[in-house]
Design a protein around this motif. Structure first.
Motif: not given
Length: 102
Positions: A4-8, A15-20, A37-45, A52-54
């Motif tokens: 998470i820290v590396k990707l952040g 932004i760490f996100s979920k599509s729903n 233009n944020p980089r978005v990581y959709e955790l559910d995808q 990553m959610e943990k």
């Protein structure tokens, strides 16, 4: 937490996100509204999205998403980002991170 820290730290705004998740969508829309233009990581995808959610929850995110990093620093979730926006501090953070220009 290393993932998470590396990707952040891989962009001015991450932004760490979920599509729903409606709050994830709201925060993404807010930040894009400033022209970022944020980089978005959709955790559910993502294959390792559960792990990553943990990691996000171990950072103190509850709920786990949205989780926002600006300028390689963990800002927090939707409450923290909305609070920054209301207090007029979100835009200066985005400028400082070179995510937007005036």
């Amino acid at each position: 937490m290393d993932t998470i820290v590396k990707l952040g730290s891989e962009g001015p705004v991450v932004i760490f996100s979920k599509s729903n998740c409606c709050m994830s969508h709201t925060i993404d829309t807010l930040i894009r509204g400033y022209g970022a233009n944020p980089r978005v990581y959709e955790l559910d995808q993502l294959a390792d999205g559960d792990q990553m959610e943990k990691e996000l929850m171990a950072l103190g995110c509850n709920p786990s998403v949205p989780a926002v990093f600006i300028n390689k620093e963990f800002v927090g979730g939707s409450n923290e980002v909305m609070s920054l926006n209301i207090r007029g501090r979100l835009k200066p953070l985005l400028i400082k991170a070179n995510a937007i220009w005036v």
